[in-house]
Design a protein around this motif. Structure first.
Motif, mmCIF file in Angstrom:
data_model
loop_
_atom_site.group_PDB
_atom_site.id
_atom_site.type_symbol
_atom_site.label_atom_id
_atom_site.label_comp_id
_atom_site.label_asym_id
_atom_site.label_seq_id
_atom_site.Cartn_x
_atom_site.Cartn_y
_atom_site.Cartn_z
ATOM 1 N N LEU A 67 0.830 -1.200 0.000
ATOM 2 C CA LEU A 67 0.000 0.000 0.000
ATOM 3 C C LEU A 67 0.871 1.259 0.000
ATOM 4 C CD1 LEU A 67 -3.231 0.463 2.042
ATOM 5 C CD2 LEU A 67 -1.527 2.281 1.998
ATOM 6 N N GLY A 70 2.650 2.400 -3.180
ATOM 7 C CA GLY A 70 1.928 3.199 -4.168
ATOM 8 C C GLY A 70 2.473 4.605 -4.282
ATOM 9 N N LEU A 71 3.247 5.036 -3.291
ATOM 10 C CA LEU A 71 3.884 6.346 -3.358
ATOM 11 C C LEU A 71 4.960 6.401 -4.447
ATOM 12 C CD1 LEU A 71 4.374 7.028 0.462
ATOM 13 C CD2 LEU A 71 2.636 8.002 -1.033
ATOM 14 N N SER A 94 2.078 11.482 3.969
ATOM 15 C CA SER A 94 2.118 10.019 4.057
ATOM 16 C C SER A 94 2.627 9.550 5.414
ATOM 17 C CB SER A 94 2.993 9.440 2.941
ATOM 18 O OG SER A 94 2.443 9.745 1.676
ATOM 19 N N CYS A 245 -2.884 4.135 -3.667
ATOM 20 C CA CYS A 245 -2.160 3.198 -2.810
ATOM 21 C C CYS A 245 -3.005 2.008 -2.376
ATOM 22 C CB CYS A 245 -1.636 3.918 -1.571
ATOM 23 S SG CYS A 245 -0.354 5.145 -1.916
#
Length: 454
Positions: A67, A70-71, A94, A245
């Protein structure tokens, strides 16, 4: 990382990005490998306890890491477009949502895991080892959350060699800590299998410290000042990021939880089968690091090319990755196939476990050929930020095809526990075909959009 043209230059840049990621991923798997080997030489109960604990923890942990990963395409596209301020904002926001998510997962685990483990009807000693292992390793979720944010921040700039050095520094510390707590050293009482969980949790803290030092000290990252003047949480930014994400995290969860579910289903076949399955899964996970690393490298490179408006470059990297992965995995898998007896002896001295492990390893090697087609396609689609459809294809291939067919093969054929592996292999193959079709659709869509804007 820079704009290049022609296959020789692209191949060179591909390997510059790939090799550090590969070394990093193998290093990340090293503690799991040593944990399994060390537990297998303590007792098959310790090996089975770690197997069940890992089947519960690592699908969730992997989904969490996926997850946050996803950045990478988000930051890579901003980097390709030279949008410095947006990168800083993404990283800072984040920190908030990743840490809160880690706390949420920890609370959910405390409330649900004891009942789940008890429902498996394990041998009492195996259940005890499982619960102690989980109680230790879960503590590492809190420090690892911001550490993973920083790691993806660094990787998205193409500085994958830095994360390689960080990981290669952390892993020996982890292995030493595991040995101390598992076998007892430096005046510490031996904990057996659960000691691996405590060693891992402490090493996650080290991982955070090292990533923070790099971001603070190296000029390329220090100029973003991600730790200075932290802004207030902006829920709108969280939602924009999580829309990208969450599908990636859920896709990773679908992939890893399916193996966790199979590991739990293996409990019905007894401690010996669980131990052999865990050793085979550990082995195949190490080999899988090559296609996984290619997937991560392609996400970075495709995101960089798309962010710079170079769709032809993105397609060239995708073609290159698919060919190289198939060749490399094929050579590695064939070489390891001839070493099954040595691999089995490495994991355990129990003759019953060794006999089953030799068969499991054959299915594991077949799985690598399937993954070497599947993984690069997933990485390419993530580079395009096409993540939602990819998630649903993962659900269909793993949970809609892989697990049901494995359950049927295990219960209604002579394959027994090996049927689950055969079913998973079939699901991965179907998933690769569907991902190939989806990638073609996305590439055609990008090509038409570029022609219309010209």
């Amino acid at each position: 990382m820079q704009e290049v043209h022609g296959y020789p230059a692209r191949a060179r840049q591909f390997f510059i990005v790939l090799l550090p990621i590969l070394i990093t991923q193998i290093s990340l798997m090293a503690p799991g490998f040593f944990n399994t080997v060390m537990a297998g030489h303590i007792s098959k109960e310790d090996l089975a306890g770690i197997a069940v604990g890992a089947s519960i923890f690592f699908p969730v942990f992997g989904a969490f890491m996926g997850l946050v990963s996803g950045l990478t395409p988000v930051i890579a596209q901003h980097y390709g477009a030279r949008q410095t301020r947006k990168i800083r904002r993404v990283v800072q926001q984040s920190f908030y949502w990743a840490t809160l998510l880690a706390v949420f997962l920890l609370v959910c685990g405390v409330l649900t895991v004891p009942a789940l483990v008890h429902a498996l009807h394990l041998e009492p000693v195996v259940e005890r080892i499982t619960m102690e292992y989980l109680s230790y390793i879960a503590l590492g979720l809190i420090p690892v959350a911001p550490a993973i944010v920083l790691r993806n921040f660094i990787d998205a700039h193409g500085r994958t060699r830095l994360t390689m050095y960080i990981t290669m520094t952390t892993i020996p510390i982890n292995i030493v800590l595991n040995y101390i707590f598992m076998y007892g050293a430096c005046g510490i009482e031996p904990l057996g299998g659960p000691g691996a969980g405590l060693g891992a949790a402490l090493s996650y803290g080290v991982f955070l410290v090292l990533n923070s030092i790099v971001v603070l000290r190296i000029k390329q990252f220090a100029r973003y000042h991600v730790f200075a003047r932290l802004p207030r949480p902006i829920l709108g930014d969280w939602w924009v990021l999580l829309k990208i994400c969450i599908p990636i995290g859920l896709t990773v969860f679908c992939e890893q939880s399916i193996f966790g579910a199979v590991g739990l289903l293996m409990a019905a076949y007894g401690t010996t089968v669980v131990a052999a399955h865990q050793a085979a899964m550990n082995f195949t996970t190490i080999v899988y690091m090559l296609p996984l690393s290619v997937s991560m490298a392609i996400t970075i490179l495709v995101g960089f090319e798309v962010g710079g408006g170079r769709e032809n470059g993105a397609r060239a990297y995708i073609r290159l990755s698919r060919v190289l992965t198939l060749v490399f995995v094929g050579v590695i898998a064939l070489g390891l196939a001839a070493m099954r007896d040595s691999v089995a002896a490495l994991y355990t001295t129990n003759p019953e476990v060794q006999e089953l492990l030799r068969v499991f390893l054959l299915y594991a090697l077949v799985m690598q050929f399937c993954d070497c087609v599947n993984a690069p396609l997933q990485g390419a689609l993530r580079g395009y930020k096409d993540v939602t459809v990819t998630f649903w294809l993962a659900v269909l291939s793993f949970w809609g095809i892989g697990l049901p067919s494995g359950y049927v093969l295990a219960g209604w054929t002579e394959l027994g526990p090996f049927g689950y592996w055969a079913g998973l292999n079939g699901g991965i193959i179907v998933g690769a075909v569907m991902l190939m079709i989806r990638l073609r659709i996305i590439e055609d869509r990008m090509r038409r959009a570029k022609m219309q804007s010209a």
